[in-house]
Design a protein around this motif. Structure first.
Motif, mmCIF file in Angstrom:
data_model
loop_
_atom_site.group_PDB
_atom_site.id
_atom_site.type_symbol
_atom_site.label_atom_id
_atom_site.label_comp_id
_atom_site.label_asym_id
_atom_site.label_seq_id
_atom_site.Cartn_x
_atom_site.Cartn_y
_atom_site.Cartn_z
ATOM 1 N N ARG A 137 0.662 3.944 -2.922
ATOM 2 C CA ARG A 137 0.246 5.366 -2.760
ATOM 3 C C ARG A 137 1.832 6.318 -2.621
ATOM 4 N NH1 ARG A 137 -3.934 6.197 -5.124
ATOM 5 N NH2 ARG A 137 -5.822 5.323 -4.230
ATOM 6 N N GLY A 138 2.716 5.895 -2.973
ATOM 7 C CA GLY A 138 3.932 6.987 -2.939
ATOM 8 C C GLY A 138 4.328 7.358 -1.602
ATOM 9 N N LEU A 139 4.336 6.573 -0.741
ATOM 10 C CA LEU A 139 4.553 6.756 0.773
ATOM 11 C C LEU A 139 6.201 6.245 0.983
ATOM 12 C CD1 LEU A 139 1.230 5.877 2.294
ATOM 13 C CD2 LEU A 139 2.197 8.185 2.317
ATOM 14 N N PRO A 140 6.777 6.484 2.089
ATOM 15 C CA PRO A 140 7.933 5.925 2.547
ATOM 16 C C PRO A 140 7.701 4.305 2.712
ATOM 17 C CG PRO A 140 8.012 8.178 3.451
ATOM 18 C CD PRO A 140 6.462 7.811 2.797
ATOM 19 N N LYS A 141 8.527 3.678 2.847
ATOM 20 C CA LYS A 141 8.752 2.166 3.273
ATOM 21 C C LYS A 141 7.825 2.132 4.843
ATOM 22 C CE LYS A 141 11.073 -2.209 3.726
ATOM 23 N NZ LYS A 141 12.273 -2.950 3.683
ATOM 24 N N PRO A 142 7.114 1.503 5.184
ATOM 25 C CA PRO A 142 6.681 1.466 6.399
ATOM 26 C C PRO A 142 7.823 0.929 7.686
ATOM 27 C CG PRO A 142 5.866 -0.474 5.290
ATOM 28 C CD PRO A 142 6.384 0.505 4.508
ATOM 29 N N GLU A 143 7.897 1.739 8.767
ATOM 30 C CA GLU A 143 8.735 1.250 9.831
ATOM 31 C C GLU A 143 8.545 -0.154 10.287
ATOM 32 O OE1 GLU A 143 9.949 4.320 12.356
ATOM 33 O OE2 GLU A 143 8.589 5.587 11.449
ATOM 34 N N HIS A 144 7.234 -0.720 10.218
ATOM 35 C CA HIS A 144 6.954 -2.103 10.663
ATOM 36 C C HIS A 144 5.918 -2.586 9.643
ATOM 37 C CE1 HIS A 144 5.264 -5.231 12.900
ATOM 38 N NE2 HIS A 144 6.165 -4.911 14.234
ATOM 39 N N PRO A 145 6.395 -4.093 9.061
ATOM 40 C CA PRO A 145 5.628 -4.548 8.034
ATOM 41 C C PRO A 145 4.316 -4.654 8.256
ATOM 42 C CG PRO A 145 7.148 -6.225 9.128
ATOM 43 C CD PRO A 145 7.350 -4.729 9.645
ATOM 44 N N LEU A 146 3.793 -4.671 9.577
ATOM 45 C CA LEU A 146 2.482 -5.411 9.925
ATOM 46 C C LEU A 146 1.665 -4.238 10.483
ATOM 47 C CD1 LEU A 146 3.206 -8.735 11.360
ATOM 48 C CD2 LEU A 146 2.752 -8.287 9.070
ATOM 49 N N ILE A 147 1.991 -3.010 10.707
ATOM 50 C CA ILE A 147 1.440 -1.893 11.233
ATOM 51 C C ILE A 147 1.997 -0.622 10.881
ATOM 52 C CG2 ILE A 147 2.636 -1.952 13.501
ATOM 53 C CD1 ILE A 147 -0.196 -1.024 14.895
ATOM 54 N N SER A 148 1.130 0.273 10.537
ATOM 55 C CA SER A 148 1.646 1.567 9.866
ATOM 56 C C SER A 148 0.566 2.713 10.243
ATOM 57 C CB SER A 148 1.732 1.664 8.457
ATOM 58 O OG SER A 148 2.132 2.984 8.115
ATOM 59 N N LEU A 149 0.971 3.942 10.507
ATOM 60 C CA LEU A 149 -0.034 5.143 10.815
ATOM 61 C C LEU A 149 0.583 6.110 9.747
ATOM 62 C CD1 LEU A 149 -2.353 6.327 12.471
ATOM 63 C CD2 LEU A 149 -0.414 7.657 13.756
ATOM 64 N N VAL A 150 -0.422 6.303 8.915
ATOM 65 C CA VAL A 150 -0.257 7.105 7.656
ATOM 66 C C VAL A 150 -0.639 8.494 7.913
ATOM 67 C CG1 VAL A 150 -0.734 7.630 5.241
ATOM 68 C CG2 VAL A 150 -0.272 5.112 6.022
ATOM 69 N N ASP A 151 0.270 9.558 7.620
ATOM 70 C CA ASP A 151 -0.240 10.804 7.505
ATOM 71 C C ASP A 151 -0.963 11.114 6.283
ATOM 72 O OD1 ASP A 151 -0.717 13.565 7.360
ATOM 73 O OD2 ASP A 151 1.148 14.027 7.720
ATOM 74 N N TYR A 152 -2.355 11.190 6.234
ATOM 75 C CA TYR A 152 -3.295 11.327 4.953
ATOM 76 C C TYR A 152 -2.683 12.486 3.953
ATOM 77 C CZ TYR A 152 -6.749 9.180 2.092
ATOM 78 O OH TYR A 152 -7.429 8.714 1.056
ATOM 79 N N ALA A 153 -2.106 13.501 4.392
ATOM 80 C CA ALA A 153 -1.599 14.530 3.985
ATOM 81 C C ALA A 153 -0.592 14.074 2.786
ATOM 82 C CB ALA A 153 -1.133 15.784 4.672
ATOM 83 N N GLN A 154 -0.002 12.826 3.289
ATOM 84 C CA GLN A 154 1.160 12.417 2.491
ATOM 85 C C GLN A 154 0.774 11.521 1.296
ATOM 86 O OE1 GLN A 154 4.184 14.081 2.858
ATOM 87 N NE2 GLN A 154 3.000 15.020 4.542
ATOM 88 N N TYR A 168 0.795 -1.096 -0.025
ATOM 89 C CA TYR A 168 0.154 -0.153 0.028
ATOM 90 C C TYR A 168 1.040 1.287 -0.057
ATOM 91 C CZ TYR A 168 -3.358 3.640 1.244
ATOM 92 O OH TYR A 168 -4.212 4.666 1.386
ATOM 93 N N HIS A 169 1.917 1.195 0.803
ATOM 94 C CA HIS A 169 3.055 2.406 0.838
ATOM 95 C C HIS A 169 3.277 2.691 -0.471
ATOM 96 C CE1 HIS A 169 3.382 3.488 5.244
ATOM 97 N NE2 HIS A 169 2.479 2.854 5.262
ATOM 98 N N ARG A 170 3.793 1.558 -1.103
ATOM 99 C CA ARG A 170 4.286 1.644 -2.523
ATOM 100 C C ARG A 170 3.377 2.455 -3.499
ATOM 101 N NH1 ARG A 170 6.857 -2.827 -2.519
ATOM 102 N NH2 ARG A 170 5.310 -4.049 -3.423
#
Length: 303
Positions: free
Chosen positions: A16-33, A12-14
Motif C-alpha cells: 500500500r505504499g506505506l513506510p516500513k513499519p516501526e515494529h514488524p508485528l504491530i502497526s497503526l496505519v493512518d488510513y489517509a496515507q 502490507y505496508h509495501r
C-alpha cells in the motif's frame, strides 16, 4: 478472481505504499496515507494477521462473503487472519478517506492470555455489513486507545512494551464488545425484525413437508436465511432472549416433537427422523435434557 495473500505487516505496508513499519508485528496505519494504484478496481485480499479498522469516507465498497457495506461514516470492522476481504474501489473517490488501521500479527500475542482470549471476541467473524457504528464520544475513546498503542511502540522498546500494548489492545476489544451490545439494543426495530424472522423461519422449516429430513437444521442455515453471519445472529439472540441460535433451534425441535408425540401415532423413531435426527439415541437424549422425560414417558401422558 485472483486472491492476494499478504503474510506480514511489512508486506502490507509495501503493498500500500506505506513506510516500513516501526515494529514488524504491530502497526497503526493512518488510513489517509494508504495508496491505491490508479488501475485498481477490485482486489481480493487474505491477510495473515488481525486487522482492526476505524474508517471514514474511503471511497470504496468492502465485501465480506456475499455482503457489501459502504464505508461513508465512522465505523469499525474486524478481520481475523485467513479471512478473504474483497475491496472494490470507486474510481471517482480514490485516495480519499481517513481513519486508522491497527494491524497485529498473532505472533505478537504469543504467550499472553489474549492469544487465546481473542477468539472469544466473535465480532472478528461478523460480516462487513455488521460493522460497528460509533457515536462521537465512543469514537474518541477508540482513537485515544489507538494513539496510546502507537505512542508505546514509538518510544524506546523495553521489557514492558509488549505487555502494555497487549493490555491496550484488550481494552480496545472490551470497549468494542460493549459498543456492539449497545448497538444491538439501540437498533431495536432491526433487531426485533430479525427475531420475528427467526421464529417465522423455524416454524415454516419444521412445517415444510417437502424439506430434506436427512439432516438436522444448522445454525449456519438459519443465519444464511437471515442474511447475517452465524456469530452475529447468535450474539443478537443471546442479548435479547438469553439464548443463542442453537438453543432456539433445540427449543423448536422439542416443541415440534411434543406436538407429534401427543397428536400422532408415529413411532418415536419416525418422529426423530422427521425432525432430522439420524440416530434415535440423539433425539431421546436431547428430549430428556430439555424436558426431564423420555419421549416414551411424555407420550404415555396422552394415552
Amino acid at each position: 478472481m485472483e486472491v492476494i495473500r499478504i503474510k506480514s505487516i511489512t508486506e502490507y505496508h509495501r503493498f500500500r505504499g506505506l513506510p516500513k513499519p516501526e515494529h514488524p508485528l504491530i502497526s497503526l496505519v493512518d488510513y489517509a496515507q494508504v495508496k491505491f494504484s490508479d488501475d485498481e478496481k477490485t482486489t481480493n485480499i487474505v491477510m495473515d494477521f488481525y486487522s482492526i479498522a476505524l474508517k471514514r469516507d474511503i471511497g470504496a465498497k468492502l465485501y465480506y462473503g456475499q455482503q457489501v457495506y459502504d464505508f461513508d461514516e465512522g465505523i469499525m470492522s474486524f478481520i481475523a487472519p485467513g479471512q478473504v476481504l474483497r475491496l472494490e474501489q470507486d474510481p471517482d473517490s480514490l485516495h480519499k478517506g481517513a481513519g486508522y488501521l491497527l494491524q497485529i500479527h498473532p505472533d505478537f500475542l504469543w504467550n499472553s492470555p489474549l492469544a487465546k482470549n481473542i477468539k472469544n471476541y466473535t465480532f472478528f467473524d461478523y460480516s462487513i455489513n455488521e460493522a460497528l457504528f460509533l457515536s462521537e464520544k465512543e469514537e474518541n475513546i477508540i482513537v485515544n486507545i489507538f494513539q496510546n498503542i502507537r505512542e508505546e511502540y514509538h518510544i524506546n522498546i523495553d521489557r514492558f512494551t509488549q505487555d502494555l500494548i497487549i493490555a491496550q489492545t484488550e481494552l480496545l476489544l472490551k470497549y468494542c464488545d460493549r459498543y456492539y451490545n449497545r448497538q444491538f439494543l439501540t437498533r431495536k426495530i432491526s433487531s426485533h425484525q430479525i427475531l420475528s424472522k427467526v421464529e417465522e423461519f423455524l416454524n415454516n422449516y419444521f412445517d415444510d413437508k417437502n424439506r430434506d429430513e436427512r439432516n438436522l437444521l444448522s445454525v449456519q442455515t438459519v443465519a444464511d436465511n437471515m442474511n447475517v453471519s452465524s456469530d452475529y445472529l447468535s450474539n443478537l439472540l443471546k442479548l435479547h432472549t438469553g439464548q443463542n441460535t442453537q438453543q432456539h433451534i433445540h427449543n423448536k425441535l422439542i416443541e415440534k416433537a411434543k406436538e407429534k408425540l401427543s397428536t400422532t401415532s408415529l413411532s418415536i423413531s419416525e418422529i426423530a427422523y422427521e425432525l432430522g435426527f439420524e440416530h434415535l439415541q440423539s433425539f431421546s437424549k436431547l428430549f430428556k435434557n430439555k424436558t426431564n422425560e423420555t419421549p416414551l414417558k411424555f407420550r404415555a401422558k396422552f394415552n
